[in-house]
Scaffold this motif. Structure first.
Motif, PDB file in Angstrom:
ATOM      1  N   MET A   1       0.931  -1.231   0.169  1.00 47.98           N
ATOM      2  CA  MET A   1       0.057  -0.086  -0.075  1.00 47.98           C
ATOM      3  C   MET A   1       0.905   1.299  -0.014  1.00 47.98           C
ATOM      4  O   MET A   1       1.564   1.526   0.750  1.00 47.98           O
ATOM      5  CB  MET A   1      -0.836   0.215   1.260  1.00 47.98           C
ATOM      6  N   LYS A   2       0.661   2.277  -0.806  1.00 45.41           N
ATOM      7  CA  LYS A   2       1.445   3.298  -1.040  1.00 45.41           C
ATOM      8  C   LYS A   2       0.954   4.322  -0.016  1.00 45.41           C
ATOM      9  O   LYS A   2      -0.130   4.283   0.576  1.00 45.41           O
ATOM     10  CB  LYS A   2       1.050   4.007  -2.398  1.00 45.41           C
ATOM     11  N   THR A   3       1.858   5.075   0.564  1.00 47.69           N
ATOM     12  CA  THR A   3       1.842   5.986   1.676  1.00 47.69           C
ATOM     13  C   THR A   3       0.971   7.271   0.996  1.00 47.69           C
ATOM     14  O   THR A   3       1.219   7.574  -0.029  1.00 47.69           O
ATOM     15  CB  THR A   3       3.183   6.377   2.221  1.00 47.69           C
ATOM     16  N   LYS A   4       0.232   7.788   1.753  1.00 48.62           N
ATOM     17  CA  LYS A   4      -0.543   9.045   1.217  1.00 48.62           C
ATOM     18  C   LYS A   4       0.275  10.072   1.406  1.00 48.62           C
ATOM     19  O   LYS A   4       0.748  10.464   2.426  1.00 48.62           O
ATOM     20  CB  LYS A   4      -1.931   9.280   1.894  1.00 48.62           C
ATOM     21  N   LEU A   5       0.610  10.990   0.436  1.00 46.56           N
ATOM     22  CA  LEU A   5       1.402  12.293   0.299  1.00 46.56           C
ATOM     23  C   LEU A   5       0.294  13.358   0.292  1.00 46.56           C
ATOM     24  O   LEU A   5      -0.294  13.236  -0.268  1.00 46.56           O
ATOM     25  CB  LEU A   5       2.285  12.163  -0.850  1.00 46.56           C
ATOM     26  N   LYS A   6       0.981  14.186   1.184  1.00 44.08           N
ATOM     27  CA  LYS A   6       0.401  15.641   1.060  1.00 44.08           C
ATOM     28  C   LYS A   6       0.756  16.690   0.187  1.00 44.08           C
ATOM     29  O   LYS A   6      -0.108  17.250  -0.456  1.00 44.08           O
ATOM     30  CB  LYS A   6       0.525  16.401   2.520  1.00 44.08           C
ATOM     31  N   ASN A   7       1.958  16.781   0.064  1.00 43.62           N
ATOM     32  CA  ASN A   7       2.636  17.902  -1.037  1.00 43.62           C
ATOM     33  C   ASN A   7       3.145  17.385  -2.375  1.00 43.62           C
ATOM     34  O   ASN A   7       3.919  17.843  -3.074  1.00 43.62           O
ATOM     35  CB  ASN A   7       3.516  18.656  -0.320  1.00 43.62           C
ATOM     36  N   ARG A   8       3.061  15.958  -2.552  1.00 42.48           N
ATOM     37  CA  ARG A   8       3.590  15.393  -3.724  1.00 42.48           C
ATOM     38  C   ARG A   8       2.657  14.452  -4.240  1.00 42.48           C
ATOM     39  O   ARG A   8       1.734  13.992  -3.600  1.00 42.48           O
ATOM     40  CB  ARG A   8       4.963  14.818  -3.161  1.00 42.48           C
ATOM     41  N   GLN A   9       2.956  13.870  -5.559  1.00 43.87           N
ATOM     42  CA  GLN A   9       2.173  12.858  -6.293  1.00 43.87           C
ATOM     43  C   GLN A   9       3.176  11.851  -6.682  1.00 43.87           C
ATOM     44  O   GLN A   9       4.400  12.322  -7.137  1.00 43.87           O
ATOM     45  CB  GLN A   9       1.384  13.579  -7.538  1.00 43.87           C
ATOM     46  N   TYR A  10       2.537  10.675  -6.888  1.00 41.28           N
ATOM     47  CA  TYR A  10       3.506   9.526  -7.464  1.00 41.28           C
ATOM     48  C   TYR A  10       3.593   9.936  -9.102  1.00 41.28           C
ATOM     49  O   TYR A  10       2.453  10.241  -9.546  1.00 41.28           O
ATOM     50  CB  TYR A  10       3.086   8.394  -7.217  1.00 41.28           C
ATOM     51  N   PHE A  11       4.730   9.516  -9.592  1.00 40.20           N
ATOM     52  CA  PHE A  11       4.795   9.807 -10.913  1.00 40.20           C
ATOM     53  C   PHE A  11       5.614   8.830 -11.466  1.00 40.20           C
ATOM     54  O   PHE A  11       6.845   8.399 -10.900  1.00 40.20           O
ATOM     55  CB  PHE A  11       5.355  11.425 -11.204  1.00 40.20           C
ATOM     56  N   SER A  12       5.270   8.349 -12.604  1.00 44.05           N
ATOM     57  CA  SER A  12       6.166   7.169 -13.164  1.00 44.05           C
ATOM     58  C   SER A  12       6.536   7.535 -14.599  1.00 44.05           C
ATOM     59  O   SER A  12       5.594   7.866 -15.336  1.00 44.05           O
ATOM     60  CB  SER A  12       5.378   6.014 -13.161  1.00 44.05           C
ATOM     61  N   SER A  13       7.772   7.403 -15.017  1.00 40.66           N
ATOM     62  CA  SER A  13       8.036   7.594 -16.476  1.00 40.66           C
ATOM     63  C   SER A  13       9.508   6.907 -16.609  1.00 40.66           C
ATOM     64  O   SER A  13       9.946   6.261 -15.647  1.00 40.66           O
ATOM     65  CB  SER A  13       8.515   8.915 -16.480  1.00 40.66           C
ATOM     66  N   THR A  14      10.254   7.209 -17.602  1.00 38.13           N
ATOM     67  CA  THR A  14      11.360   6.541 -18.025  1.00 38.13           C
ATOM     68  C   THR A  14      12.469   7.421 -18.287  1.00 38.13           C
ATOM     69  O   THR A  14      11.891   8.617 -18.670  1.00 38.13           O
ATOM     70  CB  THR A  14      11.391   5.326 -19.219  1.00 38.13           C
ATOM     71  N   LEU A  15      13.646   7.376 -18.170  1.00 33.96           N
ATOM     72  CA  LEU A  15      14.996   8.049 -18.506  1.00 33.96           C
ATOM     73  C   LEU A  15      15.703   7.196 -19.369  1.00 33.96           C
ATOM     74  O   LEU A  15      15.880   6.169 -19.128  1.00 33.96           O
ATOM     75  CB  LEU A  15      15.515   8.654 -17.305  1.00 33.96           C
ATOM     76  N   ARG A  16      16.658   8.049 -20.156  1.00 34.51           N
ATOM     77  CA  ARG A  16      17.655   7.171 -20.917  1.00 34.51           C
ATOM     78  C   ARG A  16      18.595   6.720 -19.840  1.00 34.51           C
ATOM     79  O   ARG A  16      18.721   7.413 -18.600  1.00 34.51           O
ATOM     80  CB  ARG A  16      18.531   8.242 -21.672  1.00 34.51           C
ATOM     81  N   ASN A  17      19.302   5.665 -20.085  1.00 33.31           N
ATOM     82  CA  ASN A  17      20.198   5.029 -19.190  1.00 33.31           C
ATOM     83  C   ASN A  17      21.356   5.979 -18.784  1.00 33.31           C
ATOM     84  O   ASN A  17      21.774   6.014 -17.549  1.00 33.31           O
ATOM     85  CB  ASN A  17      20.912   3.773 -19.847  1.00 33.31           C
ATOM     86  N   ASP A  18      21.938   6.764 -19.589  1.00 34.15           N
ATOM     87  CA  ASP A  18      22.863   7.567 -19.176  1.00 34.15           C
ATOM     88  C   ASP A  18      22.326   8.929 -18.236  1.00 34.15           C
ATOM     89  O   ASP A  18      23.176   9.089 -17.155  1.00 34.15           O
ATOM     90  CB  ASP A  18      23.587   8.448 -20.481  1.00 34.15           C
ATOM     91  N   LEU A  19      20.981   9.120 -18.430  1.00 30.30           N
ATOM     92  CA  LEU A  19      20.613   9.847 -17.543  1.00 30.30           C
ATOM     93  C   LEU A  19      20.588   9.536 -16.198  1.00 30.30           C
ATOM     94  O   LEU A  19      20.661  10.209 -15.051  1.00 30.30           O
ATOM     95  CB  LEU A  19      19.303  10.830 -17.884  1.00 30.30           C
ATOM     96  N   VAL A  20      19.865   8.325 -16.075  1.00 31.24           N
ATOM     97  CA  VAL A  20      19.729   7.725 -14.781  1.00 31.24           C
ATOM     98  C   VAL A  20      21.155   7.628 -14.193  1.00 31.24           C
ATOM     99  O   VAL A  20      21.192   7.843 -12.844  1.00 31.24           O
ATOM    100  CB  VAL A  20      18.955   6.203 -15.027  1.00 31.24           C
ATOM    101  N   SER A  21      22.133   7.231 -14.808  1.00 29.93           N
ATOM    102  CA  SER A  21      23.636   7.077 -14.209  1.00 29.93           C
ATOM    103  C   SER A  21      24.097   8.434 -13.836  1.00 29.93           C
ATOM    104  O   SER A  21      24.600   8.503 -12.505  1.00 29.93           O
ATOM    105  CB  SER A  21      24.372   6.474 -15.089  1.00 29.93           C
ATOM    106  N   GLU A  22      23.748   9.464 -14.473  1.00 32.02           N
ATOM    107  CA  GLU A  22      24.324  10.897 -14.156  1.00 32.02           C
ATOM    108  C   GLU A  22      23.510  11.344 -12.753  1.00 32.02           C
ATOM    109  O   GLU A  22      23.821  11.763 -12.014  1.00 32.02           O
ATOM    110  CB  GLU A  22      24.103  11.824 -15.151  1.00 32.02           C
TER     111      GLU A  22
END
Length: 57
Positions: free
Chosen positions: A1-22
């Motif tokens: 179960m996900k924690t309920k957040l007050k000031n944030r939202q869960y967001f899902s996406s992908t990034l290039r491998n090199d950007l993840v490493s950086e």
């Protein structure tokens, strides 16, 4: 179960491998949470595209 957040939202996406490493390395070097680094990156992107955003620091 996900924690309920007050000031944030869960967001899902992908990034290039090199950007993840950086992003991982920047997090390790600065100690800044990745979510905060991504907040800053999106704010800069929105500013670049001249959008108004609330709470920009």
């Amino acid at each position: 179960m996900k924690t309920k957040l007050k000031n944030r939202q869960y967001f899902s996406s992908t990034l290039r491998n090199d950007l993840v490493s950086e992003l991982d390395q920047l997090h390790k070097d600065t100690g800044i949470p990745k979510s905060k680094l991504l907040d800053q990156a999106v704010e800069l992107l929105l500013k670049h595209h001249q959008r108004r955003i609330k709470g920009c620091y």
